[in-house]
Design an enzyme around this catalytic site. Structure first.
Site, PDB file in Angstrom:
ATOM      1  N   GLY A 248     -43.051 -97.126  39.089  1.00  0.00           N
ATOM      2  CA  GLY A 248     -43.484 -98.514  39.127  1.00  0.00           C
ATOM      3  C   GLY A 248     -44.184 -99.067  37.912  1.00  0.00           C
ATOM      4  O   GLY A 248     -44.424-100.275  37.836  1.00  0.00           O
ATOM      5  N   GLU A 285     -42.803 -90.615  39.483  1.00  0.00           N
ATOM      6  CA  GLU A 285     -41.374 -90.988  39.537  1.00  0.00           C
ATOM      7  C   GLU A 285     -41.066 -92.208  38.690  1.00  0.00           C
ATOM      8  O   GLU A 285     -40.501 -93.189  39.183  1.00  0.00           O
ATOM      9  CB  GLU A 285     -40.980 -91.306  40.988  1.00  0.00           C
ATOM     10  CG  GLU A 285     -41.255 -90.222  42.003  1.00  0.00           C
ATOM     11  CD  GLU A 285     -41.046 -90.702  43.448  1.00  0.00           C
ATOM     12  OE1 GLU A 285     -40.788 -91.906  43.671  1.00  0.00           O
ATOM     13  OE2 GLU A 285     -41.152 -89.872  44.353  1.00  0.00           O
ATOM     14  N   PRO A 286     -41.410 -92.205  37.410  1.00  0.00           N
ATOM     15  CA  PRO A 286     -41.127 -93.405  36.618  1.00  0.00           C
ATOM     16  C   PRO A 286     -39.631 -93.541  36.332  1.00  0.00           C
ATOM     17  O   PRO A 286     -38.932 -92.541  36.172  1.00  0.00           O
ATOM     18  CB  PRO A 286     -41.887 -93.159  35.312  1.00  0.00           C
ATOM     19  CG  PRO A 286     -41.942 -91.673  35.181  1.00  0.00           C
ATOM     20  CD  PRO A 286     -41.978 -91.120  36.587  1.00  0.00           C
ATOM     21  N   ARG A 324     -30.133-108.780  36.191  1.00  0.00           N
ATOM     22  CA  ARG A 324     -31.578-109.011  36.361  1.00  0.00           C
ATOM     23  C   ARG A 324     -32.002-110.470  36.192  1.00  0.00           C
ATOM     24  O   ARG A 324     -32.793-110.976  36.980  1.00  0.00           O
ATOM     25  CB  ARG A 324     -32.384-108.082  35.439  1.00  0.00           C
ATOM     26  CG  ARG A 324     -32.088-106.592  35.661  1.00  0.00           C
ATOM     27  CD  ARG A 324     -33.101-105.667  35.015  1.00  0.00           C
ATOM     28  NE  ARG A 324     -34.387-105.767  35.675  1.00  0.00           N
ATOM     29  CZ  ARG A 324     -35.405-106.448  35.223  1.00  0.00           C
ATOM     30  NH1 ARG A 324     -35.322-107.072  34.067  1.00  0.00           N
ATOM     31  NH2 ARG A 324     -36.515-106.510  35.902  1.00  0.00           N
ATOM     32  N   TYR A 328     -33.604-111.712  39.629  1.00  0.00           N
ATOM     33  CA  TYR A 328     -35.079-111.758  39.667  1.00  0.00           C
ATOM     34  C   TYR A 328     -35.658-112.787  38.708  1.00  0.00           C
ATOM     35  O   TYR A 328     -36.846-112.731  38.399  1.00  0.00           O
ATOM     36  CB  TYR A 328     -35.678-110.398  39.279  1.00  0.00           C
ATOM     37  CG  TYR A 328     -35.019-109.185  39.858  1.00  0.00           C
ATOM     38  CD1 TYR A 328     -35.122-108.895  41.215  1.00  0.00           C
ATOM     39  CD2 TYR A 328     -34.312-108.309  39.048  1.00  0.00           C
ATOM     40  CE1 TYR A 328     -34.533-107.756  41.732  1.00  0.00           C
ATOM     41  CE2 TYR A 328     -33.723-107.172  39.562  1.00  0.00           C
ATOM     42  CZ  TYR A 328     -33.829-106.901  40.909  1.00  0.00           C
ATOM     43  OH  TYR A 328     -33.251-105.774  41.399  1.00  0.00           O
ATOM     44  N   CYS A 354     -17.710-117.070  37.295  1.00  0.00           N
ATOM     45  CA  CYS A 354     -17.585-118.422  37.844  1.00  0.00           C
ATOM     46  C   CYS A 354     -18.698-118.763  38.816  1.00  0.00           C
ATOM     47  O   CYS A 354     -18.449-118.999  39.998  1.00  0.00           O
ATOM     48  CB  CYS A 354     -16.237-118.551  38.516  1.00  0.00           C
ATOM     49  SG  CYS A 354     -14.959-118.254  37.312  1.00  0.00           S
ATOM     50  N   GLU A 355     -19.921-118.723  38.359  1.00  0.00           N
ATOM     51  CA  GLU A 355     -21.007-119.323  39.124  1.00  0.00           C
ATOM     52  C   GLU A 355     -22.165-119.650  38.202  1.00  0.00           C
ATOM     53  O   GLU A 355     -22.358-118.990  37.182  1.00  0.00           O
ATOM     54  CB  GLU A 355     -21.442-118.465  40.319  1.00  0.00           C
ATOM     55  CG  GLU A 355     -21.707-117.022  40.059  1.00  0.00           C
ATOM     56  CD  GLU A 355     -22.115-116.337  41.369  1.00  0.00           C
ATOM     57  OE1 GLU A 355     -23.235-116.590  41.814  1.00  0.00           O
ATOM     58  OE2 GLU A 355     -21.308-115.574  41.940  1.00  0.00           O
ATOM     59  N   TYR A 383     -31.971-100.508  35.088  1.00  0.00           N
ATOM     60  CA  TYR A 383     -31.419-101.438  36.081  1.00  0.00           C
ATOM     61  C   TYR A 383     -30.445-102.427  35.440  1.00  0.00           C
ATOM     62  O   TYR A 383     -30.335-103.574  35.875  1.00  0.00           O
ATOM     63  CB  TYR A 383     -32.563-102.168  36.822  1.00  0.00           C
ATOM     64  CG  TYR A 383     -33.559-101.204  37.431  1.00  0.00           C
ATOM     65  CD1 TYR A 383     -33.188-100.412  38.509  1.00  0.00           C
ATOM     66  CD2 TYR A 383     -34.839-101.053  36.907  1.00  0.00           C
ATOM     67  CE1 TYR A 383     -34.084 -99.503  39.060  1.00  0.00           C
ATOM     68  CE2 TYR A 383     -35.739-100.147  37.451  1.00  0.00           C
ATOM     69  CZ  TYR A 383     -35.352 -99.377  38.523  1.00  0.00           C
ATOM     70  OH  TYR A 383     -36.234 -98.469  39.064  1.00  0.00           O
TER      71      TYR A 383
HETATM   72  N1  LLP Z   1     -39.579 -94.173  43.204  1.00  0.00           N
HETATM   73  C1  LLP Z   1     -39.099 -94.913  44.221  1.00  0.00           C
HETATM   74  C2  LLP Z   1     -39.207 -94.399  45.579  1.00  0.00           C
HETATM   75  C3  LLP Z   1     -38.502 -96.163  43.950  1.00  0.00           C
HETATM   76  O1  LLP Z   1     -38.045 -96.897  44.969  1.00  0.00           O
HETATM   77  C4  LLP Z   1     -38.403 -96.646  42.624  1.00  0.00           C
HETATM   78  C5  LLP Z   1     -37.790 -97.937  42.310  1.00  0.00           C
HETATM   79  C6  LLP Z   1     -38.914 -95.822  41.583  1.00  0.00           C
HETATM   80  C7  LLP Z   1     -39.496 -94.599  41.915  1.00  0.00           C
HETATM   81  C8  LLP Z   1     -38.855 -96.210  40.147  1.00  0.00           C
HETATM   82  O2  LLP Z   1     -39.567 -97.367  39.877  1.00  0.00           O
HETATM   83  P1  LLP Z   1     -39.757 -97.854  38.354  1.00  0.00           P
HETATM   84  O3  LLP Z   1     -40.624 -96.838  37.673  1.00  0.00           O
HETATM   85  O4  LLP Z   1     -38.423 -97.947  37.729  1.00  0.00           O
HETATM   86  O5  LLP Z   1     -40.415 -99.160  38.488  1.00  0.00           O
HETATM   87  N2  LLP Z   1     -33.795-103.368  40.255  1.00  0.00           N
HETATM   88  C9  LLP Z   1     -35.168-103.757  40.024  1.00  0.00           C
HETATM   89  C10 LLP Z   1     -36.124-102.593  40.218  1.00  0.00           C
HETATM   90  C11 LLP Z   1     -36.010-101.930  41.567  1.00  0.00           C
HETATM   91  C12 LLP Z   1     -36.905-100.717  41.739  1.00  0.00           C
HETATM   92  C13 LLP Z   1     -36.616 -99.976  43.006  1.00  0.00           C
HETATM   93  N3  LLP Z   1     -37.367 -98.755  43.190  1.00  0.00           N
HETATM   94  C14 LLP Z   1     -35.298-104.370  38.630  1.00  0.00           C
HETATM   95  O6  LLP Z   1     -34.295-104.495  37.939  1.00  0.00           O
HETATM   96  O7  LLP Z   1     -36.386-104.778  38.243  1.00  0.00           O
END
Ligand code: LLP
Length: 425
Positions: A248, A285-286, A324, A328, A354-355, A383
């Protein structure tokens, strides 16, 4: 533009030069591999994973890279080679890890609210490190599958710490009203019940409060609650060996001089101070932080047209390549690969789909561009390709990994026959 340590890998070696990834010119890559093209810096990915490893060097830790951010086999292999483990959310992601780095199977944690029996079986067979279990029903299924396989399953309850993280509502996950995790107040009872089952081994506790979280504070708040839970469980006979802090940590999509090293240090300090009383193993879990800034989507300008007061720059990449901005309202910096002289003006950068949601930027002040020019959509390593689709029957882009002065095709461009292959009439 000089290259301070931990800057973005995309830079101009001298004024007036084309944009490069490390030592490789994006113009040459576009000529060699065509566009749209994802370009990643292996050096930056390695550097980012090393930042996390160094920040947590004070205790036993494991970086479980979130495969969903960018699941390219070559990137998984690179990270596994540096000691990383993986956070997966599907059987498919497990198959990717097994294909890229089978030796890393024991460093995999399996998250997600909807694991199927088949996915659990696959993970038990692969002897992964732990299941991050998101409901009591899932824990029952896990116990049943483990008994069938005659293999004890290590699990962590993914608890919902009820912490608010300031991010886009689609990617915030740490509140009680979200679908994720188990209410932290229910957790002690579930651990105690599980202790009676010989096929389950309580390994740890996990959280994930959301994604693109820019401040360290909510991570600290979540870890405080988790730390309390672990301390409360110990005297009741539930000894947990690991805490998984989830992913996160956010990046700055606007600032070129973003200081990644101090961000990670702040993040680690918040977690470590909240977990001071816990001496066990820490998992993180980055995803985004490891790969986002290592990647750019290189696209060629097809047309420049004016409608009313607006100027549209139409590129050969579209929302199917990078969703993205459409999904978002995310911001991605857009850099012309070769800068033209002249007055920067506001333009909309859009794709051919086409949108009207198919845009990369609206009213963005951009140096003059002409058809045939190349643009780089920055910070697209996370992503981007992972959320791409074949919408409008558009083949997915090719991907290139740059390491030092070497560029390597890690995924060829899809062909229309690839797209039609699974279908019949
Ligand atoms: N662990 C779990 C359980 C997760 O659900 C996620 C992301 C991560 C780790 C990794 O999170 P990060 O470090 O990448 O923030 N598609 C969206 C982001 C969705 C994230 C979903 N879960 C975007 O493009 O911003």
């Amino acid at each position: 533009m000089g290259q301070p340590a931990f800057a973005r890998p995309f830079h101009r070696p001298q004024r007036g030069a084309a944009l490069h990834c490390g030592k490789v010119s994006l113009e040459s890559l576009a000529r060699r591999f065509g566009t749209p093209l994802y370009v990643y810096s292996a050096d930056q990915i390695a550097e980012r994973s090393a930042l996390f490893q160094a920040a947590f060097a004070g205790r036993e830790h494991l970086l479980c890279y979130a495969v969903k951010a960018n699941s390219a086999l070559a990137i998984l292999k690179l990270l596994a080679g540096r000691g990383a483990g993986f956070d997966i959310v599907s059987g498919g992601e497990l198959e990717r890890v097994l294909a890229a780095a089978p030796e890393a199977a024991g460093r995999v944690v399996f998250s997600g609210v909807g694991k199927t029996a088949a996915e659990i079986d696959l993970a038990l067979d692969a002897a992964i490190l732990a299941f991050n279990v998101e409901s009591e029903a899932e824990l029952h299924l896990l116990a049943e599958r483990a008994r069938k396989h005659k293999r004890r399953a290590r699990f962590a309850l993914r608890v919902n710490p009820d912490v608010f993280a300031d991010t886009h509502p689609y990617i915030s996950t740490g509140l009680r009203e979200h679908k994720f995790g188990i209410d932290i107040r229910q957790a002690p009872k579930i651990y105690k019940n599980a202790a009676a089952n010989r096929w389950l081994q309580a390994f740890g506790v996990s959280v994930h409060i959301g994604s693109q979280i820019r401040s360290a504070e909510p991570f600290g708040a979540a870890m405080e609650r988790v730390g309390k839970l672990v301390a409360q469980l110990a005297p009741e006979g539930v000894a947990l060996e690991a805490v998984d802090a989830g992913g996160g940590l956010g990046i700055d999509y606007h600032a070129p001089g973003f200081d990644a090293a101090s961000k990670v240090a702040e993040y680690a300090a918040a977690i470590e101070s909240a977990l001071a009383g816990f001496k066990g193993r820490l998992l993180i879990e980055p995803g985004r932080f490891v790969v986002a800034q290592a990647g750019a989507l290189v696209t060629r300008v097809l047309y420049v047209k004016r409608n009313g007061k607006k100027t549209f720059v139409i590129t050969d990449a579209a929302m199917n390549d990078l969703i993205r901005p459409a999904l978002y309202q995310a911001h991605h910096e857009i850099a012309p690969v070769r800068l033209r002289a002249g007055q920067p003006r506001p333009v909309d950068v859009v794709g051919p789909v086409c949108e009207s949601g198919d845009f990369f930027a609206r009213d963005r002040i951009l140096a003059p561009v002409r058809p045939g020019d190349l643009l780089a959509l920055l910070d697209a390593g996370a992503y981007g390709m992972a959320q791409s689709s074949n919408y409008n029957t558009r083949p997915r882009a090719a991907e290139v990994l740059v390491e030092g002065a070497q560029a390597r095709l890690i995924r060829r461009r899809e062909t229309i026959s690839d797209l039609l292959a699974p279908e019949s009439i």
